[in-house]
Design an enzyme around this catalytic site. Structure first.
Site, PDB file in Angstrom:
ATOM      1  N   SER A 244       0.846  -1.189   0.000  1.00 26.01           N
ATOM      2  CA  SER A 244       0.000   0.000   0.000  1.00 26.01           C
ATOM      3  C   SER A 244       0.888   1.248   0.000  1.00 26.01           C
ATOM      4  O   SER A 244       1.784   1.361  -0.845  1.00 26.01           O
ATOM      5  CB  SER A 244      -0.945  -0.047   1.204  1.00 26.01           C
ATOM      6  OG  SER A 244      -1.828   1.016   1.164  1.00 26.01           O
ATOM      7  N   ARG A 313     -12.625   7.191   8.667  1.00 23.84           N
ATOM      8  CA  ARG A 313     -12.291   5.767   8.656  1.00 23.84           C
ATOM      9  C   ARG A 313     -13.361   4.959   7.926  1.00 23.84           C
ATOM     10  O   ARG A 313     -13.074   3.971   7.265  1.00 23.84           O
ATOM     11  CB  ARG A 313     -12.135   5.264  10.092  1.00 23.84           C
ATOM     12  CG  ARG A 313     -11.687   3.821  10.193  1.00 23.84           C
ATOM     13  CD  ARG A 313     -10.324   3.600   9.569  1.00 23.84           C
ATOM     14  NE  ARG A 313      -9.728   2.353  10.008  1.00 23.84           N
ATOM     15  CZ  ARG A 313      -8.481   1.987   9.741  1.00 23.84           C
ATOM     16  NH1 ARG A 313      -7.702   2.774   9.029  1.00 23.84           N
ATOM     17  NH2 ARG A 313      -8.005   0.849  10.169  1.00 23.84           N
ATOM     18  N   ASP A 475      -8.912  -4.955  -5.743  1.00 22.19           N
ATOM     19  CA  ASP A 475      -8.499  -3.707  -5.082  1.00 22.19           C
ATOM     20  C   ASP A 475      -9.030  -2.501  -5.861  1.00 22.19           C
ATOM     21  O   ASP A 475      -8.699  -2.322  -7.038  1.00 22.19           O
ATOM     22  CB  ASP A 475      -6.957  -3.679  -5.030  1.00 22.19           C
ATOM     23  CG  ASP A 475      -6.395  -2.528  -4.212  1.00 22.19           C
ATOM     24  OD1 ASP A 475      -7.112  -1.556  -3.957  1.00 22.19           O
ATOM     25  OD2 ASP A 475      -5.203  -2.619  -3.842  1.00 22.19           O
ATOM     26  N   HIS A 512      -8.114  -4.110  -1.209  1.00 19.87           N
ATOM     27  CA  HIS A 512      -6.817  -3.552  -0.841  1.00 19.87           C
ATOM     28  C   HIS A 512      -6.231  -4.218   0.410  1.00 19.87           C
ATOM     29  O   HIS A 512      -5.016  -4.361   0.543  1.00 19.87           O
ATOM     30  CB  HIS A 512      -6.965  -2.042  -0.635  1.00 19.87           C
ATOM     31  CG  HIS A 512      -5.666  -1.340  -0.450  1.00 19.87           C
ATOM     32  ND1 HIS A 512      -4.687  -1.350  -1.407  1.00 19.87           N
ATOM     33  CD2 HIS A 512      -5.166  -0.640   0.599  1.00 19.87           C
ATOM     34  CE1 HIS A 512      -3.646  -0.673  -0.973  1.00 19.87           C
ATOM     35  NE2 HIS A 512      -3.905  -0.231   0.244  1.00 19.87           N
ATOM     36  N   ASP A 513      -7.109  -4.631   1.344  1.00 15.86           N
ATOM     37  CA  ASP A 513      -6.623  -5.247   2.591  1.00 15.86           C
ATOM     38  C   ASP A 513      -6.057  -6.652   2.390  1.00 15.86           C
ATOM     39  O   ASP A 513      -5.593  -7.264   3.371  1.00 15.86           O
ATOM     40  CB  ASP A 513      -7.744  -5.293   3.633  1.00 15.86           C
ATOM     41  CG  ASP A 513      -7.795  -4.026   4.489  1.00 15.86           C
ATOM     42  OD1 ASP A 513      -6.907  -3.171   4.320  1.00 15.86           O
ATOM     43  OD2 ASP A 513      -8.718  -3.902   5.305  1.00 15.86           O
TER      44      ASP A 513
HETATM   45  C1  LIG Z   1      -3.906   2.934   2.513  1.00 13.03           C
HETATM   46  C2  LIG Z   1      -2.788   2.287   3.232  1.00 13.03           C
HETATM   47  O1  LIG Z   1      -1.654   2.681   3.065  1.00 13.03           O
HETATM   48  S1  LIG Z   1      -3.006   1.004   4.240  1.00 13.03           S
HETATM   49  C3  LIG Z   1      -4.652   0.622   4.558  1.00 13.03           C
HETATM   50  C4  LIG Z   1      -4.645  -0.710   5.119  1.00 13.03           C
HETATM   51  N1  LIG Z   1      -5.883  -1.066   5.671  1.00 13.03           N
HETATM   52  C5  LIG Z   1      -6.227  -0.699   6.902  1.00 13.03           C
HETATM   53  O2  LIG Z   1      -5.596   0.062   7.598  1.00 13.03           O
HETATM   54  C6  LIG Z   1      -7.450  -1.339   7.418  1.00 13.03           C
HETATM   55  C7  LIG Z   1      -7.021  -2.246   8.425  1.00 13.03           C
HETATM   56  N2  LIG Z   1      -7.871  -3.379   8.439  1.00 13.03           N
HETATM   57  C8  LIG Z   1      -8.201  -3.899   9.591  1.00 13.03           C
HETATM   58  O3  LIG Z   1      -7.919  -3.346  10.627  1.00 13.03           O
HETATM   59  C9  LIG Z   1      -8.917  -5.194   9.537  1.00 13.03           C
HETATM   60  O4  LIG Z   1      -9.664  -5.272  10.715  1.00 13.03           O
HETATM   61  C10 LIG Z   1      -7.936  -6.390   9.465  1.00 13.03           C
HETATM   62  C11 LIG Z   1      -7.368  -6.431   8.057  1.00 13.03           C
HETATM   63  C12 LIG Z   1      -6.828  -6.267  10.475  1.00 13.03           C
HETATM   64  C13 LIG Z   1      -8.668  -7.666   9.781  1.00 13.03           C
HETATM   65  O5  LIG Z   1      -9.682  -7.852   8.836  1.00 13.03           O
HETATM   66  P1  LIG Z   1     -10.825  -8.909   9.143  1.00 13.03           P
HETATM   67  O6  LIG Z   1     -10.284 -10.046   9.925  1.00 13.03           O
HETATM   68  O7  LIG Z   1     -11.505  -9.222   7.854  1.00 13.03           O
HETATM   69  O8  LIG Z   1     -11.768  -8.135  10.108  1.00 13.03           O
HETATM   70  P2  LIG Z   1     -12.855  -7.072   9.691  1.00 13.03           P
HETATM   71  O9  LIG Z   1     -12.245  -5.905   9.047  1.00 13.03           O
HETATM   72  O10 LIG Z   1     -13.946  -7.694   8.946  1.00 13.03           O
HETATM   73  O11 LIG Z   1     -13.367  -6.626  11.116  1.00 13.03           O
HETATM   74  C14 LIG Z   1     -13.806  -7.554  12.078  1.00 13.03           C
HETATM   75  C15 LIG Z   1     -14.481  -6.745  13.160  1.00 13.03           C
HETATM   76  O12 LIG Z   1     -15.697  -6.231  12.617  1.00 13.03           O
HETATM   77  C16 LIG Z   1     -16.788  -6.667  13.398  1.00 13.03           C
HETATM   78  N3  LIG Z   1     -17.878  -6.883  12.484  1.00 13.03           N
HETATM   79  C17 LIG Z   1     -17.946  -7.748  11.455  1.00 13.03           C
HETATM   80  N4  LIG Z   1     -19.122  -7.605  10.820  1.00 13.03           N
HETATM   81  C18 LIG Z   1     -19.797  -6.623  11.455  1.00 13.03           C
HETATM   82  C19 LIG Z   1     -21.061  -6.024  11.254  1.00 13.03           C
HETATM   83  N5  LIG Z   1     -21.864  -6.371  10.251  1.00 13.03           N
HETATM   84  N6  LIG Z   1     -21.432  -5.042  12.096  1.00 13.03           N
HETATM   85  C20 LIG Z   1     -20.632  -4.640  13.111  1.00 13.03           C
HETATM   86  N7  LIG Z   1     -19.413  -5.184  13.339  1.00 13.03           N
HETATM   87  C21 LIG Z   1     -19.008  -6.161  12.514  1.00 13.03           C
HETATM   88  C22 LIG Z   1     -16.303  -7.944  14.046  1.00 13.03           C
HETATM   89  O13 LIG Z   1     -17.039  -8.225  15.218  1.00 13.03           O
HETATM   90  C23 LIG Z   1     -14.874  -7.593  14.344  1.00 13.03           C
HETATM   91  O14 LIG Z   1     -14.844  -6.766  15.478  1.00 13.03           O
HETATM   92  P3  LIG Z   1     -13.507  -6.602  16.374  1.00 13.03           P
HETATM   93  O15 LIG Z   1     -12.389  -6.211  15.442  1.00 13.03           O
HETATM   94  O16 LIG Z   1     -13.837  -5.507  17.320  1.00 13.03           O
HETATM   95  O17 LIG Z   1     -13.253  -7.925  17.001  1.00 13.03           O
END
Ligand SMILES: CC(=O)SCCNC(=O)CCNC(=O)[C@H](O)C(C)(C)COP(=O)(O)OP(=O)(O)OC[C@H]1O[C@@H](n2cnc3c(N)ncnc32)[C@H](O)[C@@H]1OP(=O)(O)O
Length: 532
Positions: A244, A313, A475, A512-513
């Site tokens: 990224s 966000r 992405d 992208h993730d």
């Molecule tokens: C642009 C750049 O340079 S870099 C950009 C890079 N991307 C980012 O910074 C985003 C970072 N992404 C994250 O933080 C993500 O959480 C990751 C990648 C770490 C993990 O992704 P995933 O495992 O797929 O988790 P996801 O994003 O779906 O989130 C899960 C959370 O959502 C919650 N959730 C899932 N579905 C729902 C819903 N429908 N309603 C409410 N909450 C929900 C889950 O309970 C979980 O909660 P918790 O994190 O508090 O335990």
């Protein structure tokens, strides 16, 4: 200070009138603020109006029954409650959260850093963490660059056992194999996890920089990182690796210091930001800056703009994942189908975005988001842009010389850097639409196989550097044509060691993730590239 609801709700019109209510008939605040229908009825209703009759106690809007009940807004109530909680924090401690992910090492440079757009950091700190062991001839170092808002905590360490953002990618036998490599990751300059950024104290006046922090670029971040490498005695990197924004930095490192970078891995990155990605970041910055708590960046002694951060966000999350993934995960399901629809988050995709915003809104310094996100917009490895920046750096070299000699420059000298206003004459589109479309088609490397000459010239320093370019078809933020563009540009520049991998939707729908989630495909390709 204006509350969020006051900010978002229309103020009562000048002609709006109040009447005294018996205390038992006071309506809940949510209904008071949102019953526009009731407001319309007020204008047809007689009121007490003479001065003699004017009530001395607090007045409330007419509670006449409306045709339909006012909706409730728990999402706004929640944000207001957070503001109230933040404002109640201990005086002196400041409501500003301290951004940290745990213990890091810190490198301090007292040699000033001249930034591409003319700003100066008289001194700076770089927070960093490392894994593995630097070998005797210091030839096994890998510099790992982060995405926009990540800290140096890519993986757990003895000093900080909390899992890092690339936990599964770093360790013995893993894609970044700690038995072979010494991996170092930094928090970028401009960030808030231990490196110098807008929340840091300006040595010139002892106050936080806030929006007196200078505009910075990917290349500035990389130059700061190479100061750290100098201090570690690393003359030449085994590899520069990043995803990224880190993918941009990785290319910037190889382009700026080709003799110091053995290999480049750029995952879900690009050679220059395209208008759609700039547009998406623009909207994030705008919602943040429109939060009254942002206060033009000077919020460090007040309530941080958490509402703006939350919305920023949410928009960012829309760009980080993909529609097909959400189709599968959430479809059109609502969080509670037994209840009537709401204007606050209701569909599962809405509650998901809301959760993403809630989780993050106090995790990162809002000013850092603005500066680092802008630096991404400014990224362009094209020759014309690089030459322009080189000229600017030459012109501003005197500032660096002055600082090195202990002189301080007048702030006014930098004033011309930040006076951008919209031109008075509206922008006129140039060129005919057909030509523009042809250009757009030519930019699609898949269609034309001819990368832009300007980019080929700008990226020529990478002609001899083995490079991995990895893209993901799902992405939307860094679309896979951008990684194809990098690969084809490098090949055109004469690079015969380009490994280009594109993950189709059948491999990843995480958009992208994917770089954070797909150990097998992303990690696998990286491991093959680093170990061949
Ligand atoms: C642009 C750049 O340079 S870099 C950009 C890079 N991307 C980012 O910074 C985003 C970072 N992404 C994250 O933080 C993500 O959480 C990751 C990648 C770490 C993990 O992704 P995933 O495992 O797929 O988790 P996801 O994003 O779906 O989130 C899960 C959370 O959502 C919650 N959730 C899932 N579905 C729902 C819903 N429908 N309603 C409410 N909450 C929900 C889950 O309970 C979980 O909660 P918790 O994190 O508090 O335990």
């Amino acid at each position: 200070m204006q509350t969020l609801r006051q900010f978002l709700s229309p103020a009562p019109s000048r002609g709006f009138r109040y009447r005294r209510l018996p205390s038992t008939s006071r309506i809940p605040s949510t209904a008071r603020h949102n019953s526009s229908h009731a407001r319309n009825l007020h204008h047809q209703t007689p009121f007490h109006s003479s001065a003699a009759e004017a009530p001395q106690q607090q007045q409330y809007p007419d509670p006449l029954p409306s045709t339909n009940p006012a909706l409730s807004f728990p999402c706004l109530d929640h944000v207001e409650t957070r503001s109230a909680t933040l404002s109640r924090r201990a005086p002196g401690a400041g409501p500003e959260p301290s951004y940290t992910t745990g213990r890091t090492d810190t490198f301090h440079s007292t040699d000033p850093l001249l930034l591409d757009w003319g700003g100066i950091l008289p001194s700076f700190a770089i927070a960093h963490e490392s894994w593995g062991t630097l070998n005797a001839d210091r030839s096994n170092a890998i510099l790992l660059h982060t995405g926009l808002s990540a800290s140096s905590h890519a993986a757990s360490t003895a000093a900080n056992e909390k899992p890092g953002w690339w936990e599964r990618f770093i360790g013995p036998g893993r894609p970044l194999d700690t038995e072979r490599f010494f991996i170092v990751c930094t928090n970028v300059v401009g960030g808030c996890y231990g490196s110098t950024g807008p929340g840091s104290v300006d040595p010139a006046n002892g106050e936080r920089y806030a929006t007196r922090f200078p505009i910075l670029t990917m290349e500035d971040m990389v130059r700061a990182q190479f100061r750290l490498l100098d201090s570690l005695g690393v003359r030449r990197l085994y590899a520069s690796v990043g995803s990224s924004m880190g993918g941009m930095q990785s290319l910037a490192a190889g382009t700026l210091f080709p003799e110091r970078v053995g290999r480049v891995a750029s995952i879900s990155g690009c050679a220059r930001s395209h208008p759609y990605s700039i547009a998406m970041r623009h909207t994030q910055r705008q919602v943040l800056m429109m939060d009254p708590n942002w206060n033009r960046g000077f919020y460090y002694d007040g309530i941080p703009p958490h509402a703006g951060m939350k919305l920023a966000r949410e928009i960012a999350t829309v760009t980080y994942r993909s529609g097909p993934e959400w189709e599968q995960r959430f479809g059109r399901r609502r969080a509670d189908a037994s209840r009537p629809p709401a204007l606050c988050p209701d569909f599962l995709i809405e509650t998901y975005l809301d959760h993403a915003g809630e989780k993050w809104c106090l995790e990162y310094d809002p000013n850092s988001l603005l500066y680092v996100s802008k630096a991404m917009d400014l990224f362009d490895l094209g020759a014309e842009h690089r030459e322009m920046i080189a000229g600017l750096r030459g012109k501003n070299q005197y500032k660096l010389d002055a600082y090195r000699q202990g002189e301080t420059l007048e702030t006014a000298e930098a004033a011309d850097l930040c006076t951008l206003t919209l031109p008075e004459t509206p922008y006129q589109e140039t060129g005919d639409a057909e030509a523009t479309l042809e250009e757009a088609a030519a930019a699609d490397i898949g269609a034309s196989d001819e990368p832009p000459a300007d980019l080929v010239a700008g990226m020529r320093p990478l002609a001899d550097t083995p490079t991995l370019v990895l893209g993901v078809a799902s992405d939307i933020l860094f679309p896979s044509w951008q990684q194809r563009e990098i690969a084809e540009t490098l090949r055109k520049a004469g690079n015969k060691k380009v490994m280009h991998v594109e993950l189709g939707v059948e491999q990843s729908m995480f958009g992208h993730d994917t770089f954070l989630l797909d150990l097998e495909n992303v990690g696998g390709a990286l491991k093959r590239f680093l170990e061949r």
